[in-house]
Motif scaffolding. Structure first.
Motif, mmCIF file in Angstrom:
data_model
loop_
_atom_site.group_PDB
_atom_site.id
_atom_site.type_symbol
_atom_site.label_atom_id
_atom_site.label_comp_id
_atom_site.label_asym_id
_atom_site.label_seq_id
_atom_site.Cartn_x
_atom_site.Cartn_y
_atom_site.Cartn_z
ATOM 1 N N VAL A 168 -7.813 6.140 -6.225
ATOM 2 C CA VAL A 168 -7.749 6.611 -7.607
ATOM 3 C C VAL A 168 -7.192 8.038 -7.588
ATOM 4 O O VAL A 168 -7.861 8.981 -7.189
ATOM 5 N N GLY A 169 -5.913 8.172 -7.987
ATOM 6 C CA GLY A 169 -5.231 9.460 -7.898
ATOM 7 C C GLY A 169 -4.464 9.593 -6.595
ATOM 8 O O GLY A 169 -4.544 10.620 -5.919
ATOM 9 N N ILE A 170 -3.705 8.579 -6.249
ATOM 10 C CA ILE A 170 -3.065 8.495 -4.936
ATOM 11 C C ILE A 170 -1.933 9.503 -4.760
ATOM 12 O O ILE A 170 -1.508 9.777 -3.633
ATOM 13 N N LYS A 171 -1.440 10.101 -5.856
ATOM 14 C CA LYS A 171 -0.338 11.059 -5.739
ATOM 15 C C LYS A 171 -0.799 12.463 -5.366
ATOM 16 O O LYS A 171 0.033 13.344 -5.141
ATOM 17 N N GLY A 172 -2.089 12.705 -5.303
ATOM 18 C CA GLY A 172 -2.574 13.996 -4.834
ATOM 19 C C GLY A 172 -2.116 14.247 -3.410
ATOM 20 O O GLY A 172 -1.940 13.302 -2.628
ATOM 21 N N THR A 173 -1.946 15.509 -3.043
ATOM 22 C CA THR A 173 -1.381 15.811 -1.729
ATOM 23 C C THR A 173 -2.248 15.277 -0.590
ATOM 24 O O THR A 173 -1.736 14.696 0.369
ATOM 25 N N GLY A 174 -3.558 15.463 -0.693
ATOM 26 C CA GLY A 174 -4.444 14.941 0.335
ATOM 27 C C GLY A 174 -4.586 13.438 0.268
ATOM 28 O O GLY A 174 -4.618 12.745 1.300
ATOM 29 N N MET A 175 -4.669 12.888 -0.945
ATOM 30 C CA MET A 175 -4.841 11.455 -1.130
ATOM 31 C C MET A 175 -3.629 10.680 -0.610
ATOM 32 O O MET A 175 -3.770 9.651 0.067
ATOM 33 N N SER A 176 -2.453 11.164 -0.921
ATOM 34 C CA SER A 176 -1.233 10.520 -0.427
ATOM 35 C C SER A 176 -1.216 10.495 1.094
ATOM 36 O O SER A 176 -0.900 9.471 1.719
ATOM 37 N N ALA A 177 -1.570 11.624 1.701
ATOM 38 C CA ALA A 177 -1.584 11.710 3.163
ATOM 39 C C ALA A 177 -2.618 10.764 3.765
ATOM 40 O O ALA A 177 -2.353 10.084 4.769
ATOM 41 N N LEU A 178 -3.802 10.689 3.163
ATOM 42 C CA LEU A 178 -4.853 9.808 3.670
ATOM 43 C C LEU A 178 -4.444 8.347 3.555
ATOM 44 O O LEU A 178 -4.712 7.541 4.462
ATOM 45 N N ALA A 179 -3.773 7.986 2.458
ATOM 46 C CA ALA A 179 -3.297 6.615 2.301
ATOM 47 C C ALA A 179 -2.327 6.247 3.418
ATOM 48 O O ALA A 179 -2.373 5.129 3.964
ATOM 49 N N GLN A 180 -1.466 7.173 3.788
ATOM 50 C CA GLN A 180 -0.507 6.921 4.874
ATOM 51 C C GLN A 180 -1.226 6.734 6.208
ATOM 52 O O GLN A 180 -0.858 5.876 7.016
ATOM 53 N N ILE A 181 -2.258 7.539 6.450
ATOM 54 C CA ILE A 181 -3.026 7.419 7.691
ATOM 55 C C ILE A 181 -3.651 6.031 7.794
ATOM 56 O O ILE A 181 -3.547 5.352 8.822
#
Length: 437
Positions: free
Chosen positions: A7-20
């Motif tokens: 929820v809010g995947i475009k955030g800088t940390g959230m985007s990075a975590l999704a990639q991980i």
């Protein structure tokens, strides 16, 4: 296989975590506002689905990771709880993830993104490493034993982890919508220091960091002679060649290093990485080679030459007076024969109000100043001031809108330094369009 919804995947940390998580062979999707952010490209490149916010995005069997900016009343979080799905806050999930590795948290009021990026680039060549950088970059290594991540001090979020090692770049007053004063900020970092398991690497030039107490060793780095790791003989090279400097360990020469960046702040970031890598027995030659090759992180002094004009455009995330000042200084060191045109978009009304005079003093070190409307952010959409309050404190400054964007064309043989943590890229894009027309 688990499926994670952000929820809010475009955030800088959230985007990075999704990639991980995707790199670790987990199915990932997310949702956010439809406005485009610079973090989107990495998600698109990995074919990670991104949907507009809608409670129907939530399905049985999913694990929900919620961005820090979104309250429990958000429609997708409400729907997840109705379905009895596990819901993790971003910082809680990070804390749990870090426990699976030998973990290295990088934090501080300034410089944590650049330092995290640099450390990840250097250290992953030594050992399999997963990492999360606050510019929206994430990488998961399923053979990795180490996890390096940018750890944010906002609302004491970094206290949701217990890192093995911690780099602290500096402590200054920021986030005035949450912290009362500098002592309140210090108390948060002090609490973090007591949670570190193995060692802390701290900038000894920062007065507050000299006061930090911990149960583990504290290794200090900086320009001052009292530091364990000291840098000397700093030389800013001409012709876009970067910066060279020597490093001494407890007054004994260790090595000569070069980085592509400019400014003392970038030297300190590199020194933090050198100190940690020395502690972890990374060969000096490897550190030296990787430091010299690192090209930086997104939105930190990102440069491009503009077509048809003798101008260089720099995009930087600077949004605190100290960051603005050192970024302007770095531009002067790299381009001493060019005028510096600062184009600044303040980030949040509370920060702008708290540091109004400091912002003015920092921006006045540029040759020309343009100001963009205050960016409110998801957590603070309005305030009691306007950009004109800052303009009144900076003689000769002008307000920049799309309608007068072409005024930037007059600054021949100049550096256009766009700074801000909001959506200042829209002004850059408008100017590029104006140059084509």
């Amino acid at each position: 296989m688990s499926k994670y919804h952000f929820v809010g995947i475009k955030g800088t940390g959230m985007s990075a975590l999704a990639q991980i998580l995707q790199d670790l062979h987990v199915e990932v999707q997310g949702s956010d506002v439809e406005k485009r952010f610079f973090t989107q490209k990495a998600l698109e490149d990995r074919n990670i689905p991104v949907f507009p916010f809608n409670k129907d995005n939530i399905s049985p069997g999913e694990i929900i990771i919620a961005g820090n900016a979104f309250p429990d009343t958000h429609e997708e979080i409400v729907r997840a709880k109705e379905l009895g799905l596990p819901v993790y806050r971003y910082y809680d999930f990070l804390g749990d993830l870090a426990k699976k590795y030998t973990s290295i948290a990088v934090t501080g009021t300034h410089g944590k993104t650049s330092t995290t990026g640099l450390l990840s680039y250097v250290f992953e060549s030594f050992a399999p490493t997963s990492f999360l950088i606050g510019d929206g970059t994430g990488s998961g290594n399923d053979k990795g034993k180490y996890f390096i991540w940018e750890s944010c001090e906002y609302k004491r979020h970094f206290l949701h982890s217990t890192p093995d090692y911690c780099i602290i770049t500096n402590i200054e007053f920021d986030h005035s919508d949450y912290y009362k004063d500098l002592d309140d900020v210090f108390s948060a970092f002090q609490e973090l220091a007591m949670k570190v398991n193995k060692a802390i690497f701290a900038c000894g030039d920062n007065e507050k960091l000299q006061m930090i107490q911990s149960h583990v060793p504290i290794v200090y780095y900086g320009f001052n002679e009292e530091n364990d790791f000291q840098t000397r003989h700093v030389t800013f090279l001409k012709d876009d060649s970067g910066t060279e400097f020597d490093v001494y360990i407890r007054n004994e020469f260790y090595g000569h290093f070069k980085i592509r960046g400019y400014g003392n702040h970038n030297v300190l970031n590199a020194l933090a990485v050198i100190a940690f890598c020395n502690y972890m027995n990374v060969p000096e030659k490897l550190v030296r080679e990787r430091l010299a090759a690192f090209r930086g992180v997104k939105r930190r002094f990102s440069e491009s030459k503009l077509p048809g004009v003798d101008q260089i455009m720099i995009d930087d995330y600077a949004h605190h007076p100290t960051e603005v000042r050192v970024t302007i200084q770095a531009a002067r060191e790299k381009y001493p024969d060019r005028n510096i045109v600062a184009i600044f978009q303040p980030h949040t009304y509370s920060r702008t109000m708290t540091f109004m005079d400091e912002f003015a003093a920092s921006l006045e070190t540029a040759d020309h100043v343009f100001l963009c409307d205050i960016f409110g952010s998801a957590r603070e959409k309005s305030g009691k001031l306007s950009i004109h309050d800052l303009q009144d404190r900076i003689a000769g400054s002008r307000i920049l809108h799309n309608s007068n964007i072409d005024d930037l064309r007059q600054f021949d043989h100049s550096v256009l330094l766009f700074m801000g943590a909001g959506d200042i890229q829209k002004y850059q894009n408008e100017y590029k369009k104006a140059l084509k027309s």
